[in-house]
Design an enzyme around this catalytic site. Structure first.
Site, PDB file in Angstrom:
ATOM      1  CB  SER A 166      -8.114   3.744   2.533  1.00  0.00           C
ATOM      2  OG  SER A 166      -7.328   3.208   3.345  1.00  0.00           O
ATOM      3  CE  LYS A 179      -3.961   1.746   2.428  1.00  0.00           C
ATOM      4  NZ  LYS A 179      -5.125   1.828   3.713  1.00  0.00           N
ATOM      5  CB  SER A 195      -8.519   1.023   5.224  1.00  0.00           C
ATOM      6  OG  SER A 195      -9.059   2.187   5.123  1.00  0.00           O
TER       7      SER A 195
HETATM    8  N1  GLN Z   1     -13.269   4.189   5.753  1.00  0.00           N
HETATM    9  C1  GLN Z   1     -12.616   4.565   6.879  1.00  0.00           C
HETATM   10  C2  GLN Z   1     -12.533   6.128   6.779  1.00  0.00           C
HETATM   11  O1  GLN Z   1     -12.687   6.343   5.809  1.00  0.00           O
HETATM   12  C3  GLN Z   1     -11.450   3.836   7.206  1.00  0.00           C
HETATM   13  C4  GLN Z   1     -10.199   4.165   6.954  1.00  0.00           C
HETATM   14  C5  GLN Z   1      -9.046   3.525   6.989  1.00  0.00           C
HETATM   15  O2  GLN Z   1      -9.292   2.293   7.697  1.00  0.00           O
HETATM   16  N2  GLN Z   1      -8.153   3.770   6.880  1.00  0.00           N
HETATM   17  O3  GLN Z   1     -11.915   6.663   7.857  1.00  0.00           O
END
Ligand code: GLN
Length: 490
Positions: A156, A81, A180
């Site tokens: 994400s 990532k 994410s």
């Molecule tokens: N979807 C969640 C957010 O928008 C989690 C993001 C993440 O785990 N980095 O914050």
């Protein structure tokens, strides 16, 4: 000839270590696959062909010289990532503000991959600074779900999940601040773990929300994910929140789970994470998975965690508050982009750069967080969110007095259409309902595919949660379930 890109990481490792195939061949096969298909998915922001092949060759040379493999995954390539720093490739975090930026040092996780002999194929697409649930907040275009390219791959870490699901990489790394790793795993029918907070170093992980962020392993099988978990976990004095404790025996647990039953294991179904508002096909798939856990011998009970109802509200105050502070470092002076000319003051350059460099969602969260932390509002917003966070941890503690693991769907929905929720942030946030409590408590959880939804034929994930430093329980349950479930027809 076997298609090397269709094999799981454990099988590839066996073949490489017995010198049936070389790591260079395996790595090249994946680079060829990326070149052939990633135009369709946009899972990679950067491909590091030369560096990956050089790392692969080192593994092959060491094996040819009679040395033992550097790790159980030595020679098996991986997708990283784009939020972990790498000295030999750019780190953009999916943001324009870091376009082309090359970090001066490797993240601890990157170093561990190098030391383990794992070639890094490239850096994967993500929502900007890890804020989002669909990868549509990337400044470099969305990633597409390999199950249906008109749909989101989750976020994400949608790039890492899509790379796995389209056989562009047998292993991947994600980060999980609110889901994410797990939600992208769920919507692409892959496996992903959020390890216990403090067990995977955050050194060189570009911060989103520091009290929640945690790197973790992603794979197509539970065993592969466990093998990668053991490579990346471990104490790091460079991360002040790193826990000084031995790495949990997750590989052994995955192997035991795959060959054994779940007799004696107590499983709690969280009432608050089983709602009529979820997609019916998701609930049906989850209920079927729970029935299979029972058949495996687990004792299943319902438990209630009343504070989970406030997890979303708490998270969306804690996270933006930390974001507003963490992202202050992008001041046009120290990293990446700079907009302006000699006629402008430093403040004007900073303002112009941040206006041009950050996307909409990042700006929204900086503003929410700055508001929540400002004097006069701090106690009402940030302070209350922290109190709720404590209540959530207490609900977990009470539940874990009765059961060994908790289960829920990973996400209330299967992957939705690209564009469907971009103008409705709240609808987007709701896809994290089931994953957020684990982050707020600092615990661990895994998402393992539970088949496809009867509604739409799209992937559903089963989430297994466990207390801090009990990560091996996740793998025992997920591995046993994976065998009982059998292959998923696509
Ligand atoms: N979807 C969640 C957010 O928008 C989690 C993001 C993440 O785990 N980095 O914050």
């Amino acid at each position: 000839m076997t298609d090397l890109t269709a094999l799981d990481a454990a099988s590839l490792a066996t073949k490489i270590h017995s010198r049936e195939v070389s790591s260079v061949e395996v790595t090249q096969a994946h680079l060829d696959r990326i070149a052939a298909v990633d135009g369709e998915y946009n899972a990679f922001l950067h491909v590091s062909g030369e560096a990956a092949l050089a790392a692969a060759k080192q593994v092959d040379d060491a094996l040819a010289a009679g040395q033992d493999p550097a790790s159980p995954l030595a020679g098996v390539p991986l997708a990283l990532k784009d939020v972990f720093t790498t000295t030999d490739a750019p780190t953009t975090c999916g943001s324009k503000i870091l376009e082309g930026w090359v970090a001066p040092y490797d993240a601890t996780l990157t170093t561990k991959l190098r030391e383990a002999g794992i070639p890094v194929l490239g850096k994967t697409n993500m929502d900007e600074f890890a804020m989002g649930s669909s990868t549509e907040n990337s400044a470099y275009g969305p990633t597409r779900n390999p199950w249906d390219t008109t749909r989101i791959p989750g976020g994400s870490g949608g790039g890492s999940a899509a790379a796995l699901a389209s056989n562009q990489a047998p292993l991947a790394i994600g980060t999980d601040t609110g889901g994410s790793i797990r939600q992208p795993a769920a919507v692409t029918a892959t496996v992903g773990t959020k390890p216990t907070y403090g067990t995977v170093s955050r050194y060189g992980l570009v911060a989103c929300a520091s009290s929640l962020d945690q790197g973790g392993p992603c794979g197509r099988t539970v065993l592969d994910t466990a093998l990668l978990h053991e490579v990346i976990a471990g104490h790091d004095p460079r991360d002040s929140t790193s826990i000084d404790a031995p790495v949990r025996p997750v590989v052994e647990a995955a192997r035991q789970g795959a060959t054994g039953d779940l007799k004696g294991l107590r499983v709690g179904v969280v009432r608050e994470l089983h709602s009529d508002s979820y997609q019916p096909g998701v609930i049906a798939s989850f209920d079927a998975a729970v029935a299979q856990l029972k058949e495996l011998g687990a004792e299943v009970v319902e438990v209630s965690c009343p504070s989970f109802e406030y997890a979303l509200a708490s998270y969306y105050l804690v996270l933006p508050s930390e974001v507003s502070s963490n992202l202050a470092r992008f001041d046009a002076m120290r990293y990446g982009m700079r907009v302006g000319d000699g006629t402008m003051s430093a403040d004007q350059v900073m303002a112009a750069t941040r206006a041009a460099g950050f996307g909409k969602e990042v700006k929204r969260r900086i503003m929410i967080g700055t508001y929540a932390l400002s004097s006069g509002y701090y106690d009402a917003y940030y302070g209350s969110a922290l109190k709720v966070r404590t209540l959530i941890a207490r609900d977990f503690d009470a539940a874990y007095e009765k059961v060994d693991v908790l289960v829920s769907p990973t996400s209330p929905f299967t992957p939705w259409k690209l564009g469907e929720k971009v103008d409705d942030p709240l609808a987007m946030y709701l896809s994290d309902l089931c994953t957020l409590p684990t982050n707020l408590a600092g615990h661990c959880a895994i998402s393992v595919p539970s088949g496809v939804s009867a509604d739409d034929g799209l992937p559903v994930g089963l989430q297994v949660m466990a207390p801090a430093l009990a990560d091996e329980r996740l793998y025992r349950v997920a591995a046993a379930y994976e065998v009982a479930r059998g292959p998923i027809a696509r």
